[in-house]
Design a protein around this motif. Structure first.
Motif, mmCIF file in Angstrom:
data_model
loop_
_atom_site.group_PDB
_atom_site.id
_atom_site.type_symbol
_atom_site.label_atom_id
_atom_site.label_comp_id
_atom_site.label_asym_id
_atom_site.label_seq_id
_atom_site.Cartn_x
_atom_site.Cartn_y
_atom_site.Cartn_z
ATOM 1 N N ILE A 137 0.843 -1.203 0.000
ATOM 2 C CA ILE A 137 0.000 0.000 0.000
ATOM 3 C C ILE A 137 0.872 1.244 0.000
ATOM 4 C CG2 ILE A 137 -1.733 1.312 1.292
ATOM 5 C CD1 ILE A 137 -2.677 -1.347 2.479
ATOM 6 N N GLY A 138 0.512 2.186 -0.832
ATOM 7 C CA GLY A 138 1.238 3.455 -0.879
ATOM 8 C C GLY A 138 0.377 4.548 -1.458
ATOM 9 N N THR A 139 0.967 5.721 -1.631
ATOM 10 C CA THR A 139 0.216 6.822 -2.234
ATOM 11 C C THR A 139 -0.059 6.556 -3.711
ATOM 12 O OG1 THR A 139 2.308 7.968 -2.664
ATOM 13 C CG2 THR A 139 1.139 8.534 -0.628
ATOM 14 N N ARG A 140 0.744 5.691 -4.329
ATOM 15 C CA ARG A 140 0.528 5.288 -5.715
ATOM 16 C C ARG A 140 -0.056 3.882 -5.734
ATOM 17 N NH1 ARG A 140 2.746 6.389 -10.769
ATOM 18 N NH2 ARG A 140 4.080 8.005 -9.835
ATOM 19 N N GLY A 145 -0.972 7.115 7.305
ATOM 20 C CA GLY A 145 -0.538 8.402 6.777
ATOM 21 C C GLY A 145 -0.507 8.427 5.259
ATOM 22 N N ARG A 146 -0.243 7.279 4.638
ATOM 23 C CA ARG A 146 -0.256 7.224 3.175
ATOM 24 C C ARG A 146 -1.675 7.246 2.617
ATOM 25 N NH1 ARG A 146 3.507 1.896 2.450
ATOM 26 N NH2 ARG A 146 4.797 2.241 4.306
ATOM 27 N N LEU A 147 -2.625 6.692 3.361
ATOM 28 C CA LEU A 147 -3.990 6.535 2.851
ATOM 29 C C LEU A 147 -4.855 7.774 3.047
ATOM 30 C CD1 LEU A 147 -4.778 2.872 4.022
ATOM 31 C CD2 LEU A 147 -4.191 3.658 1.719
ATOM 32 N N ALA A 167 -4.237 10.940 3.153
ATOM 33 C CA ALA A 167 -3.933 12.191 2.455
ATOM 34 C C ALA A 167 -3.540 11.964 0.998
ATOM 35 C CB ALA A 167 -2.814 12.938 3.178
ATOM 36 N N ARG A 168 -3.957 10.842 0.411
ATOM 37 C CA ARG A 168 -3.614 10.574 -0.983
ATOM 38 C C ARG A 168 -4.021 11.743 -1.880
ATOM 39 N NH1 ARG A 168 -5.036 4.363 -2.853
ATOM 40 N NH2 ARG A 168 -3.063 3.428 -2.188
ATOM 41 N N PRO A 169 -3.216 12.092 -2.883
ATOM 42 C CA PRO A 169 -1.947 11.476 -3.306
ATOM 43 C C PRO A 169 -0.733 11.932 -2.487
ATOM 44 C CG PRO A 169 -2.462 13.288 -4.753
ATOM 45 C CD PRO A 169 -3.606 13.181 -3.780
ATOM 46 N N ASN A 170 -0.940 12.776 -1.476
ATOM 47 C CA ASN A 170 0.152 13.152 -0.578
ATOM 48 C C ASN A 170 0.183 12.180 0.603
ATOM 49 O OD1 ASN A 170 0.833 15.541 -2.094
ATOM 50 N ND2 ASN A 170 -1.029 16.471 -1.259
ATOM 51 N N GLU A 171 0.922 12.492 1.635
ATOM 52 C CA GLU A 171 0.957 11.614 2.799
ATOM 53 C C GLU A 171 1.271 12.402 4.060
ATOM 54 O OE1 GLU A 171 5.238 9.635 3.228
ATOM 55 O OE2 GLU A 171 4.300 9.116 1.300
ATOM 56 N N LEU A 172 0.867 11.853 5.188
ATOM 57 C CA LEU A 172 1.188 12.415 6.489
ATOM 58 C C LEU A 172 2.350 11.635 7.088
ATOM 59 C CD1 LEU A 172 -2.353 12.911 8.119
ATOM 60 C CD2 LEU A 172 -0.878 14.672 7.132
ATOM 61 N N ASP A 173 3.306 12.346 7.670
ATOM 62 C CA ASP A 173 4.416 11.659 8.337
ATOM 63 C C ASP A 173 3.915 10.956 9.593
ATOM 64 O OD1 ASP A 173 6.597 12.289 6.643
ATOM 65 O OD2 ASP A 173 6.598 14.333 7.422
ATOM 66 N N VAL A 174 4.612 9.898 9.982
ATOM 67 C CA VAL A 174 4.160 9.107 11.128
ATOM 68 C C VAL A 174 4.150 9.914 12.410
ATOM 69 C CG1 VAL A 174 4.811 6.862 10.198
ATOM 70 C CG2 VAL A 174 6.508 8.206 11.423
#
Length: 343
Positions: free
Chosen positions: A39-42, A308-310, A312-319
Motif C-alpha cells: 500500500i502506498g500513495t501510488r 498516513g499514506r492513505l 492524504a492521498r496522493p500526498n501523505e502524512l508523516d508518522v
C-alpha cells in the motif's frame, strides 16, 4: 494443599496466555509488513509487487514498491526501538507517564542535531547518530537531576514535570538556532516532524549496530528492572546494585532513542502508549514486557505509516503527525486514570 496445587496451574495458564498473545503479535506484525509494502500513495498491482520483491525494477510502479521496502524496515526498527525505550524508561523511573518524548530525551537529541548542523556543519548520517545519542544522554541526566531536587527525590510527578519543561525549553532553543540559518531551516523543520519516508538500505545498515546494541543491553536488564519495580530499598536488600542497574537500563534506552531520532526525527507517544497496553496482556514481568513492547511498537509505527499514506492521498502524512494524533488523547487518559496528584 489445594491452594499450593493451584499455583502451578496458574503459572501454566499465564504462560499459555502469553504464548497466544505472542503468536497474535507476530501475525499482526507480519500482516502489517505485507500491507506496508503493498500500500502506498501510488496504486500498484500484484504483478508489480511480485516483480519488485524479486528485484525487478523496470517501471515507475515497481520502483515505488521497491522504495517501500526500506521504509517498512525502518518503521519496524524505529517502532520497536521506541516501544522498548518507553518500557525501559517507565521501569527505571516507576513513572506511568515516562517515554522519550515526555521526559524530553527526543527533544534533547533534536537540539543536539540542530546545533551540530548549524554550528559544526555535520552532514553524514553517522555524525547525526552520534550527536543525537550524546544529546539524548545529556538530556536524560539533566532531567533526572532536576527531578531529583528537593524533598522526596526523583518522584514520578517531578520527573514528568522536569521532562515536559525541558522539552518545551529545548524546542524553543531549536527554533532559535534554526532561525539564524535560513539555509538549513527547511530541512530541520521537515526532519522534526518525524517520519520514515526517507529511509534507505544504507541508512538502515548504519543505524542497525546502535539499535542492536540497545536491544541486547535492554534484554539483559529485564531481571534488574523487575527488582527496581519493588523499590530501591527492597532491590538493594535483594542484592541488586541499584545505581548500576538504573544506569545500564538508561544506556539501552538512550542508544535506542538517540539512534532512532537521528534517522527518523523525534516521533512521540509510541513509548508512552504501548507499554501500558502490553502490561494488560502479559503482566508486569519485564522479561515478557520488553519484547512485547518492541513488537507492539513496530506494529503501531507501521500502522501509523500506512494510515498516513492513505488519509492524504496522493500526498501523505508523516508518522510523527499520526502518532501525535493518537497519542495525545491517550496521554490525557493516562493522566486522568492515574490522578496526577497521586503519582
Amino acid at each position: 494443599m489445594a491452594s499450593n496445587a493451584a499455583i502451578p496451574a496458574q503459572f501454566a495458564r499465564a504462560g499459555r496466555r502469553r504464548a497466544l498473545w505472542l503468536l497474535v503479535a507476530v501475525l499482526v506484525l507480519g500482516a502489517l509488513c505485507a500491507a506496508s509494502v503493498a500500500i502506498g500513495t501510488r496504486s500498484t498491482g500484484w504483478a508489480d509487487i511480485r516483480a519488485a520483491l524479486s528485484g525487478q525494477v523496470d517501471t515507475v510502479a515497481q520502483a515505488a514498491v521497491w522504495a517501500r521496502i526500506p521504509r517498512t524496515l525502518m518503521a519496524l526498527l524505529a517502532g520497536a526501538a521506541l516501544g522498548l525505550s518507553g518500557a525501559i524508561m517507565q521501569g527505571i523511573t516507576r513513572n506511568p507517564l515516562a517515554d522519550p518524548g515526555i521526559l524530553g530525551v527526543n527533544m534533547g537529541a533534536s537540539l543536539a542535531i540542530a546545533v551540530g548542523v548549524a554550528w559544526f556543519g555535520i552532514q553524514t548520517s553517522g555524525a547525526f547518530i552520534w550527536t543525537a545519542i550524546l544529546g539524548a544522554g545529556v538530556t536524560a541526566v539533566f532531567v533526572y537531576v532536576i527531578g531529583s531536587l528537593g524533598r522526596g527525590g526523583a518522584t514520578p510527578l517531578k520527573l514528568a514535570l522536569a521532562g515536559v519543561a525541558t522539552s518545551v525549553a529545548f524546542s524553543s532553543l531549536v527554533i532559535a538556532v534554526v532561525l539564524t540559518r535560513g539555509d538549513i531551516a527547511g530541512g530541520i523543520r521537515q526532519w522534526q516532524v518525524g517520519g520514515v519516508g526517507g529511509a534507505t538500505f544504507a541508512r538502515i545498515w548504519l543505524v542497525l549496530p546502535f539499535l542492536g546494541a540497545g536491544l541486547l543491553i535492554a534484554m539483559g536488564t529485564a531481571r534488574r528492572l523487575n527488582s527496581l519495580a519493588l523499590g530501591d530499598d527492597l532491590a538493594a536488600g535483594l542484592g541488586e546494585r541499584v545505581a548500576l542497574a538504573r544506569a545500564t537500563a538508561a544506556l539501552a534506552a538512550i542508544l535506542l532513542c538517540g539512534a532512532t531520532t537521528a534517522i527518523c526525527g523525534p516521533i512521540g507517544f509510541v513509548g508512552l502508549m504501548l507499554p501500558h497496553l502490553c502490561r494488560l496482556l502479559v503482566g508486569v514481568d519485564h522479561r515478557w514486557l520488553l519484547p512485547f513492547s518492541a513488537l507492539a511498537g513496530a506494529s503501531l509505527l507501521l500502522a501509523a505509516d500506512i494510515a498516513g499514506r492513505l488519509v492524504a492521498r496522493p500526498n501523505e502524512l508523516d508518522v510523527g503527525v499520526v502518532t501525535a494524533f493518537i497519542g495525545a488523547p491517550f496521554f490525557i487518559w493516562i493522566v486522568r486514570r492515574q490522578k496526577v496528584r497521586e503519582l
